[in-house]
Design an enzyme around this catalytic site. Structure first.
Site, PDB file in Angstrom:
ATOM      1  N   GLY A  45       0.831  -1.193   0.000  1.00 20.33           N
ATOM      2  CA  GLY A  45       0.000   0.000   0.000  1.00 20.33           C
ATOM      3  C   GLY A  45       0.866   1.242   0.000  1.00 20.33           C
ATOM      4  O   GLY A  45       2.010   1.222   0.488  1.00 20.33           O
ATOM      5  N   GLN A  50       2.929   9.936   1.333  1.00 19.15           N
ATOM      6  CA  GLN A  50       4.229   9.262   1.311  1.00 19.15           C
ATOM      7  C   GLN A  50       5.062   9.609   0.079  1.00 19.15           C
ATOM      8  O   GLN A  50       6.239   9.271   0.009  1.00 19.15           O
ATOM      9  CB  GLN A  50       4.042   7.734   1.385  1.00 19.15           C
ATOM     10  CG  GLN A  50       3.423   7.283   2.703  1.00 19.15           C
ATOM     11  CD  GLN A  50       3.269   5.774   2.735  1.00 19.15           C
ATOM     12  OE1 GLN A  50       2.300   5.236   2.229  1.00 19.15           O
ATOM     13  NE2 GLN A  50       4.251   5.079   3.311  1.00 19.15           N
ATOM     14  N   CYS A  98       5.986  -0.131   7.268  1.00 16.81           N
ATOM     15  CA  CYS A  98       5.570   1.009   6.463  1.00 16.81           C
ATOM     16  C   CYS A  98       6.761   1.481   5.646  1.00 16.81           C
ATOM     17  O   CYS A  98       7.876   1.548   6.175  1.00 16.81           O
ATOM     18  CB  CYS A  98       5.087   2.121   7.394  1.00 16.81           C
ATOM     19  SG  CYS A  98       4.558   3.603   6.531  1.00 16.81           S
ATOM     20  N   LEU A  99       6.519   1.806   4.378  1.00 17.54           N
ATOM     21  CA  LEU A  99       7.624   2.249   3.524  1.00 17.54           C
ATOM     22  C   LEU A  99       8.237   3.557   4.030  1.00 17.54           C
ATOM     23  O   LEU A  99       9.381   3.866   3.715  1.00 17.54           O
ATOM     24  CB  LEU A  99       7.147   2.418   2.076  1.00 17.54           C
ATOM     25  CG  LEU A  99       6.675   1.116   1.400  1.00 17.54           C
ATOM     26  CD1 LEU A  99       6.136   1.411   0.008  1.00 17.54           C
ATOM     27  CD2 LEU A  99       7.791   0.079   1.349  1.00 17.54           C
ATOM     28  N   HIS A 140      -4.414   1.120   7.846  1.00 20.17           N
ATOM     29  CA  HIS A 140      -3.033   1.612   7.848  1.00 20.17           C
ATOM     30  C   HIS A 140      -2.858   2.733   6.824  1.00 20.17           C
ATOM     31  O   HIS A 140      -2.329   3.800   7.140  1.00 20.17           O
ATOM     32  CB  HIS A 140      -2.069   0.452   7.548  1.00 20.17           C
ATOM     33  CG  HIS A 140      -0.635   0.873   7.431  1.00 20.17           C
ATOM     34  ND1 HIS A 140       0.353   0.407   8.276  1.00 20.17           N
ATOM     35  CD2 HIS A 140      -0.012   1.717   6.558  1.00 20.17           C
ATOM     36  CE1 HIS A 140       1.508   0.968   7.930  1.00 20.17           C
ATOM     37  NE2 HIS A 140       1.319   1.756   6.889  1.00 20.17           N
ATOM     38  N   GLU A 141      -3.336   2.485   5.591  1.00 21.18           N
ATOM     39  CA  GLU A 141      -3.147   3.472   4.513  1.00 21.18           C
ATOM     40  C   GLU A 141      -3.981   4.728   4.740  1.00 21.18           C
ATOM     41  O   GLU A 141      -3.486   5.840   4.544  1.00 21.18           O
ATOM     42  CB  GLU A 141      -3.481   2.859   3.148  1.00 21.18           C
ATOM     43  CG  GLU A 141      -2.576   1.699   2.730  1.00 21.18           C
ATOM     44  CD  GLU A 141      -1.100   2.005   2.842  1.00 21.18           C
ATOM     45  OE1 GLU A 141      -0.689   3.162   2.635  1.00 21.18           O
ATOM     46  OE2 GLU A 141      -0.339   1.079   3.176  1.00 21.18           O
ATOM     47  N   HIS A 144      -2.686   7.316   7.069  1.00 19.61           N
ATOM     48  CA  HIS A 144      -1.715   8.257   6.502  1.00 19.61           C
ATOM     49  C   HIS A 144      -2.399   9.559   6.074  1.00 19.61           C
ATOM     50  O   HIS A 144      -1.811  10.622   6.125  1.00 19.61           O
ATOM     51  CB  HIS A 144      -1.012   7.653   5.280  1.00 19.61           C
ATOM     52  CG  HIS A 144       0.128   6.730   5.615  1.00 19.61           C
ATOM     53  ND1 HIS A 144       1.256   7.139   6.297  1.00 19.61           N
ATOM     54  CD2 HIS A 144       0.330   5.414   5.337  1.00 19.61           C
ATOM     55  CE1 HIS A 144       2.093   6.116   6.433  1.00 19.61           C
ATOM     56  NE2 HIS A 144       1.553   5.052   5.865  1.00 19.61           N
TER      57      HIS A 144
HETATM   58 NI    NI Z   1       2.499   3.180   5.821  1.00 19.53          NI
END
Ligand code: NI
Length: 184
Positions: A45, A50, A98-99, A140-141, A144
């Site tokens: 995701g 991000q 998480c990236l 989670h996404e 953000h």
């Molecule tokens: Ni994340």
């Protein structure tokens, strides 16, 4: 085009993202770039903050994990202006990463059912109840988009344990295989 991924410490990750208008310029291209950036970084995701954009756009690819979750075979979708109306169901704990937080994996407790509204990439409106692993990834996404990250859900003790890694990120040290943008 692969875009750099913004790392913990970047202020955009802490802002509440705005809904976009249906005529947002080059939306298809943005979504394609987000899919490419996510897949290059081996994520499931990616949310627009991000990549430095404070707008409500998210891409999710669960096809990459369909060996473990056959029900998500072919699941590759963009979500525009998503909003979680309710989180319910049983609370479950699962490790998340998480990236934007490379090298950190922590157990996060979340409800396993959500009520969401969003537009798909053809701008068709959806109002759905989602359960299971997808409900977790969406939470989670979509977090953000509220300026939240998964480490906000862990205990003070666990947060203390990862403090060194977080501080290193603030100093511009992020060891990843993908392009990143740190604060320094
Ligand atoms: Ni994340």
């Amino acid at each position: 085009m692969i875009l750099p991924i913004y790392i913990y410490g970047q202020p955009v990750l802490r802002k509440v993202a705005e809904d976009i208008a249906p005529d947002y310029p080059n939306l298809k291209e943005l979504i394609a770039n987000m899919f490419e950036t996510m897949s290059n970084a081996e994520g499931v995701g990616l949310a627009a903050p991000q990549i430095g954009l404070s707008i409500r756009v998210v891409v999710i690819d669960l096809d990459v994990i369909s060996d473990d979750y056959p029900e998500y075979k072919g699941f590759k979708k963009a979500f525009i202006n998503p909003h979680i109306l309710e989180v319910s169901g049983e609370e479950e704990s699962m490790d998340e990463g998480c990236l934007s937080l490379p090298g950190i994996h922590e157990s996060v407790k979340r409800g396993n059912k959500i009520h969401v509204t969003y537009l798909d990439e053809n701008l068709v409106a959806h109002d759905e109840e989602v359960e299971g692993f997808l409900a977790r990834v969406m939470q989670h996404e979509f977090d953000h988009l509220e300026g939240k990250m998964f480490i906000d859900h862990i205990s003070a003790l666990r947060k203390q344990m990862i403090k060194g890694k977080l501080n290193a990120m603030l100093k511009g040290k992020a060891h990843c295989t993908y392009r990143t943008k740190t604060v320094r």
